[in-house]
Design an enzyme around this catalytic site. Structure first.
Site, PDB file in Angstrom:
ATOM      1  CB  CYS A  74     -43.935  48.358  -6.659  1.00 51.33           C
ATOM      2  SG  CYS A  74     -44.256  46.595  -5.852  1.00 51.33           S
ATOM      3  CB  CYS A  89     -43.428  45.758  -8.987  1.00 57.47           C
ATOM      4  SG  CYS A  89     -44.935  45.891  -7.948  1.00 57.47           S
TER       5      CYS A  89
END
Length: 102
Positions: free
Chosen positions: A30, A33
Site C-alpha cells: 500500500c 501506508c
C-alpha cells in the site's frame, strides 16, 4: 520507544496497556501506508507516553475484521481498551497527534 508489531498473540497485552494506544493497520503493498509508516515510527520514538503498534492486514486478517478495517491505512486510538478516535488514509503527523490527544 519504537512502534511494535501487533499480532493476535500480543494484541490483548496491547489492549490492556495503561497508555493511550495508536494502532496503524497497513499492508506492505500500500503506497499511502508506506508514506505514513515513517510518521508513525517518529511519533512512537518521540512520544513514549503512547503505545504505538502496527498491524499488517495481510498477516492479521482477524484483527482487521475485528476493527472493521476495509480501507488502509487505518489508524485507531484506544484508551482503556476502547476506540476513542480513528482516521482513514495518510494524514500529517500533527493530525495523528491531535487524534491521540483526544
Amino acid at each position: 520507544m519504537s512502534a511494535i508489531s501487533i499480532n493476535k498473540n500480543n494484541f490483548d497485552e496491547a489492549l490492556k496497556s495503561e497508555k493511550t494506544v495508536l494502532l496503524d493497520f497497513y499492508a506492505s503493498w500500500c503506497g499511502p501506508c508506506r508514506m505514513l509508516s515513517p510518521v508513525v515510527d517518529k511519533i512512537a520514538k518521540e512520544n513514549p507516553q503512547y503505545l504505538v503498534g502496527k498491524i499488517n492486514v495481510d498477516e492479521e486478517e482477524d484483527l482487521a475484521m475485528q476493527f472493521g478495517v476495509t480501507s488502509i491505512p487505518a489508524l485507531f486510538v484506544l484508551k482503556e481498551g476502547k476506540i476513542i478516535n480513528q482516521s482513514l488514509g495518510a494524514i500529517p503527523e500533527q493530525k495523528i497527534l491531535e487524534l491521540l490527544e483526544g
